[in-house]
Scaffold this motif. Structure first.
Motif, mmCIF file in Angstrom:
data_model
loop_
_atom_site.group_PDB
_atom_site.id
_atom_site.type_symbol
_atom_site.label_atom_id
_atom_site.label_comp_id
_atom_site.label_asym_id
_atom_site.label_seq_id
_atom_site.Cartn_x
_atom_site.Cartn_y
_atom_site.Cartn_z
ATOM 1 N N GLY A 134 -3.668 10.110 5.146
ATOM 2 C CA GLY A 134 -4.141 9.058 6.037
ATOM 3 C C GLY A 134 -4.906 7.953 5.342
ATOM 4 O O GLY A 134 -5.477 7.079 5.993
ATOM 5 N N LYS A 183 0.828 -1.201 0.000
ATOM 6 C CA LYS A 183 0.000 0.000 0.000
ATOM 7 C C LYS A 183 0.868 1.260 0.000
ATOM 8 O O LYS A 183 1.960 1.270 0.570
ATOM 9 C CB LYS A 183 -0.914 0.021 1.227
ATOM 10 N N LYS A 221 0.159 10.063 -4.912
ATOM 11 C CA LYS A 221 1.268 10.392 -4.020
ATOM 12 C C LYS A 221 2.419 10.854 -4.897
ATOM 13 O O LYS A 221 2.913 10.103 -5.740
ATOM 14 C CB LYS A 221 1.711 9.178 -3.194
ATOM 15 N N THR A 280 1.200 5.017 1.425
ATOM 16 C CA THR A 280 0.720 5.769 2.578
ATOM 17 C C THR A 280 1.132 7.226 2.427
ATOM 18 O O THR A 280 2.207 7.525 1.903
ATOM 19 C CB THR A 280 1.288 5.211 3.886
ATOM 20 N N THR A 281 0.281 8.115 2.873
ATOM 21 C CA THR A 281 0.567 9.546 2.797
ATOM 22 C C THR A 281 0.059 10.220 4.066
ATOM 23 O O THR A 281 -0.606 9.605 4.892
ATOM 24 C CB THR A 281 -0.136 10.195 1.593
ATOM 25 N N LYS A 282 0.342 11.499 4.180
ATOM 26 C CA LYS A 282 -0.116 12.266 5.327
ATOM 27 C C LYS A 282 -1.608 12.568 5.258
ATOM 28 O O LYS A 282 -2.168 13.101 6.223
ATOM 29 C CB LYS A 282 0.705 13.550 5.460
ATOM 30 N N GLU A 329 -4.729 4.650 2.954
ATOM 31 C CA GLU A 329 -3.802 3.610 2.513
ATOM 32 C C GLU A 329 -4.480 2.751 1.444
ATOM 33 O O GLU A 329 -5.501 2.113 1.712
ATOM 34 C CB GLU A 329 -3.370 2.730 3.690
#
Length: 346
Positions: free
Chosen positions: A66, A60, A134, A62-64, A68
């Motif tokens: 939140g 997955k 992303k 993931t980023t800030k 996924e």
């Protein structure tokens, strides 16, 4: 449909403001292979493409924000040391009925003393789409890069844009975000300006229509001495659209003589539209300069009246004023065709 709380601010404020995060009902679609990206470069030998991925990853992203999700497209673009690419490198993503879900991870690496411009364009004409980007950027010493991200999806789509940057000494990064498409537009921008004399400029334009939800969360950490950052956001809300703007500039210990500025201007085009703004300056160093400003309100009636005296309708007069407010940012986009498309959308 799943209820999710996303896009937390780096520093919490009072709960009653209702701006620390956003809770949304999101339907996570089936993720299939995405095959509709065209990469356009007139100097293809001057940069390297690696880690090109098309399929569905089990790992997955993931980023800030939140969220996924498994990606279905990924690529790393590297500009070698000392190379200056004069014409922009364009990644043109065309979302359609067969390619209606895109979760992409685009990484851009600028080696020392390199220079290039990138355009990431996301369009669709008729299909409801789900897009989650992303975008990672690494600028090494004395490099220069501009990146335009254009969300031109249709109204019913959902758009999530998460950007993370690392900027070394004397490097300069500019992002331009055009956030027009989708009834959910969620964006998160995090930069770490590590190097001395480094610079980061972020310029955004957004439009809200119908019942759109827009949540903007920008956070720039300044670490290097004499570093500069500038956040400029211009938006317009129509109908019953709703927007949160959260902008944080954090002056870290040791960033002496650094400068940070953030400004947001939101035009309210209807009685039902709502706007909230939370600009923040955090300071752990004495010898720095920080400024922030927010303006939100209806279009000046005197301006509307003057334009209408020239035989222009009320609705067209509003569009002209919106276009005028956006024009300084639009003109900086390194592609004239995209500039025209943006003006037509407005």
């Amino acid at each position: 449909m799943e209820k999710m709380t996303l896009n937390d601010t780096p520093v919490r404020t009072a709960k009653n403001f209702g701006i620390n995060d956003i809770t949304l009902d999101i339907e996570i679609p089936e993720i299939r292979e995405f095959n509709n990206c065209m990469i356009i470069s007139y100097e293809s030998d001057s940069f390297k493409m690696s880690d090109l991925f098309m399929g569905v990853s089990k790992k997955k992203i993931t980023t800030k924000i939140g969220l996924e999700l498994n990606k279905n497209y990924g690529i790393t673009l590297t500009v070698p040391e000392g190379v200056n690419i004069e014409k922009p490198i364009i990644l043109d993503f065309d979302l359609d009925e067969e390619n209606s879900v895109l979760i992409d991870n685009i990484k851009i690496v600028m080696e020392k003393n390199s220079e290039a411009d990138f355009i990431l364009k996301y369009n669709t004409n008729e299909s409801k789409c789900f897009h989650y980007l992303k975008q990672e950027t690494i600028l090494k010493e004395n490099s220069k890069c501009s990146i335009t991200i254009a969300n031109m999806l249709i109204q019913e789509s959902e758009s999530f844009i998460a950007i993370e940057n690392k900027i070394e000494a004397s490097a300069k990064l500019e992002h331009i975000i055009v956030d027009f498409g989708g009834d959910k537009k969620i964006s998160n921008y995090y930069s770490k300006i590590e190097g001395d004399f480094a610079e980061n400029n972020l310029k955004t334009i957004y439009l809200g229509n119908n019942n759109d939800t827009i949540d903007i969360n920008y956070n720039i950490d300044i670490v290097g001495e004499n570093a500069i950052c500038n956040i400029e956001t211009q938006g317009a809300l129509n109908d019953s659209s709703y927007k949160n703007f959260k902008g944080t500039i954090d002056f870290k210990k040791g960033c002496t003589k650094a400068k940070g500025i953030e400004n947001e201007n939101c035009m309210i085009l209807s009685e039902s539209a709502k706007s909230k703004s939370l600009p923040m300056l955090l300071c752990h160093e004495e010898d720095v300069e920080g400024e922030h400003g927010v303006s939100s309100g209806k279009i000046d009636e005197a301006k509307l009246f003057y334009i209408m005296t020239k035989g222009i309708s009320y609705e067209d007069a509003k569009k002209l004023i919106v276009k005028a407010n956006f024009s300084n940012i639009i003109r900086e986009i390194k592609d004239e065709e995209l500039q025209k498309e943006i003006i037509e959308k407005i």
